[in-house]
Design a protein around this motif. Structure first.
Motif, short mmCIF file in Angstrom:
data_model
loop_
_atom_site.label_atom_id
_atom_site.label_comp_id
_atom_site.label_asym_id
_atom_site.label_seq_id
_atom_site.Cartn_x
_atom_site.Cartn_y
_atom_site.Cartn_z
N CYS A 186 7.67 1.66 -19.73
CA CYS A 186 7.46 2.50 -18.56
C CYS A 186 7.13 1.64 -17.34
O CYS A 186 6.33 0.71 -17.42
CB CYS A 186 6.32 3.48 -18.83
SG CYS A 186 5.94 4.58 -17.46
N PRO A 187 7.72 1.94 -16.19
CA PRO A 187 7.45 1.16 -14.98
C PRO A 187 6.21 1.62 -14.20
O PRO A 187 5.89 1.04 -13.17
CB PRO A 187 8.71 1.38 -14.15
CG PRO A 187 9.17 2.75 -14.54
CD PRO A 187 8.82 2.88 -16.00
N ALA A 188 5.50 2.64 -14.69
CA ALA A 188 4.35 3.19 -13.97
C ALA A 188 3.22 2.17 -13.85
O ALA A 188 2.85 1.50 -14.82
CB ALA A 188 3.84 4.44 -14.66
N ILE A 189 2.64 2.07 -12.64
CA ILE A 189 1.56 1.13 -12.36
C ILE A 189 0.34 1.90 -11.87
O ILE A 189 0.45 2.83 -11.08
CB ILE A 189 2.00 0.11 -11.28
CG1 ILE A 189 3.19 -0.70 -11.82
CG2 ILE A 189 0.85 -0.80 -10.88
CD1 ILE A 189 3.83 -1.61 -10.82
N HIS A 190 -0.83 1.50 -12.36
CA HIS A 190 -2.10 2.16 -12.04
C HIS A 190 -2.28 2.32 -10.53
O HIS A 190 -2.08 1.39 -9.76
CB HIS A 190 -3.25 1.34 -12.62
CG HIS A 190 -4.59 1.97 -12.43
ND1 HIS A 190 -4.96 3.15 -13.03
CD2 HIS A 190 -5.66 1.58 -11.69
CE1 HIS A 190 -6.19 3.45 -12.69
NE2 HIS A 190 -6.64 2.52 -11.87
N GLU A 191 -2.64 3.52 -10.13
CA GLU A 191 -2.94 3.92 -8.74
C GLU A 191 -1.74 3.83 -7.79
O GLU A 191 -1.90 3.83 -6.59
CB GLU A 191 -4.14 3.14 -8.19
CG GLU A 191 -5.43 3.48 -8.92
CD GLU A 191 -6.66 2.83 -8.31
OE1 GLU A 191 -6.52 1.87 -7.54
OE2 GLU A 191 -7.76 3.30 -8.64
N GLU A 192 -0.53 3.79 -8.37
CA GLU A 192 0.69 3.85 -7.56
C GLU A 192 1.45 5.13 -7.92
O GLU A 192 1.12 5.81 -8.88
CB GLU A 192 1.55 2.61 -7.79
CG GLU A 192 0.90 1.34 -7.26
CD GLU A 192 1.82 0.14 -7.30
OE1 GLU A 192 3.04 0.30 -7.53
OE2 GLU A 192 1.31 -0.97 -7.08
N ILE A 193 2.44 5.44 -7.15
CA ILE A 193 3.24 6.64 -7.40
C ILE A 193 4.17 6.39 -8.59
O ILE A 193 4.89 5.38 -8.63
CB ILE A 193 4.09 7.01 -6.15
CG1 ILE A 193 3.18 7.25 -4.94
CG2 ILE A 193 4.97 8.22 -6.42
CD1 ILE A 193 2.24 8.41 -5.08
N HIS A 194 4.17 7.32 -9.53
CA HIS A 194 5.04 7.21 -10.71
C HIS A 194 6.48 7.39 -10.26
O HIS A 194 6.81 8.34 -9.55
CB HIS A 194 4.66 8.28 -11.74
CG HIS A 194 5.30 8.07 -13.06
ND1 HIS A 194 6.63 8.27 -13.29
CD2 HIS A 194 4.76 7.66 -14.24
CE1 HIS A 194 6.91 8.01 -14.56
NE2 HIS A 194 5.78 7.63 -15.15
N PRO A 195 7.38 6.48 -10.65
CA PRO A 195 8.76 6.55 -10.19
C PRO A 195 9.54 7.78 -10.67
O PRO A 195 10.52 8.17 -10.03
CB PRO A 195 9.39 5.26 -10.72
CG PRO A 195 8.50 4.83 -11.83
CD PRO A 195 7.14 5.34 -11.49
N ASP A 196 9.12 8.39 -11.76
CA ASP A 196 9.82 9.57 -12.28
C ASP A 196 9.16 10.88 -11.89
O ASP A 196 9.84 11.85 -11.59
CB ASP A 196 9.94 9.50 -13.81
CG ASP A 196 10.81 8.35 -14.28
OD1 ASP A 196 11.90 8.16 -13.71
OD2 ASP A 196 10.39 7.64 -15.21
N THR A 197 7.84 10.92 -11.89
CA THR A 197 7.14 12.19 -11.67
C THR A 197 6.67 12.37 -10.24
O THR A 197 6.40 13.49 -9.81
CB THR A 197 5.92 12.31 -12.60
OG1 THR A 197 4.95 11.32 -12.23
CG2 THR A 197 6.32 12.14 -14.06
N GLY A 198 6.50 11.27 -9.50
CA GLY A 198 6.01 11.35 -8.13
C GLY A 198 4.51 11.52 -8.02
O GLY A 198 3.97 11.64 -6.92
N SER A 199 3.81 11.53 -9.13
CA SER A 199 2.35 11.67 -9.10
C SER A 199 1.69 10.29 -9.13
O SER A 199 2.29 9.31 -9.52
CB SER A 199 1.88 12.51 -10.29
OG SER A 199 2.24 11.89 -11.50
N VAL A 200 0.42 10.25 -8.71
CA VAL A 200 -0.33 8.99 -8.74
C VAL A 200 -0.72 8.71 -10.19
O VAL A 200 -1.23 9.58 -10.90
CB VAL A 200 -1.58 9.07 -7.84
CG1 VAL A 200 -2.41 7.79 -7.96
CG2 VAL A 200 -1.17 9.31 -6.40
N VAL A 201 -0.49 7.48 -10.62
CA VAL A 201 -0.77 7.08 -12.00
C VAL A 201 -2.23 6.70 -12.15
O VAL A 201 -2.77 5.95 -11.34
CB VAL A 201 0.13 5.87 -12.39
CG1 VAL A 201 -0.23 5.35 -13.77
CG2 VAL A 201 1.59 6.24 -12.30
#
Length: 78
Positions: free
Chosen positions: A46-61
């Protein structure tokens, strides 16, 4: 996710340090999911990074630490 008060006694005293080590040292601040969430991850992780916008969901990780066997007393890395 906060620990429920009725389960707090099941966690070791150094749980905040263990959780931080898992999330930021081992995982490098990045989600460790490899697709079991139901999303396709090119490259495998998964490319999701803490406190950044999730590339798939658009929510803050917000990274959390989970016990692989759902047992709070078991704090092995896996």
């Amino acid at each position: 996710m906060p620990i429920r008060p009725e389960n707090l006694h099941r966690y070791p005293r150094d749980w905040p340090q263990i959780s931080a080590r898992i999330r930021f040292e081992r995982a490098g601040g990045r989600c460790e999911c490899t697709g079991h969430c139901g999303l396709t991850h090119p490259g495998g992780r998964c490319p999701a990074i803490h406190e950044e916008i999730h590339p798939d969901t658009g929510s803050v990780v917000g990274l959390t630490t989970a016990h692989l066997n759902h047992t709070p007393e078991d704090v092995r890395d896996g």
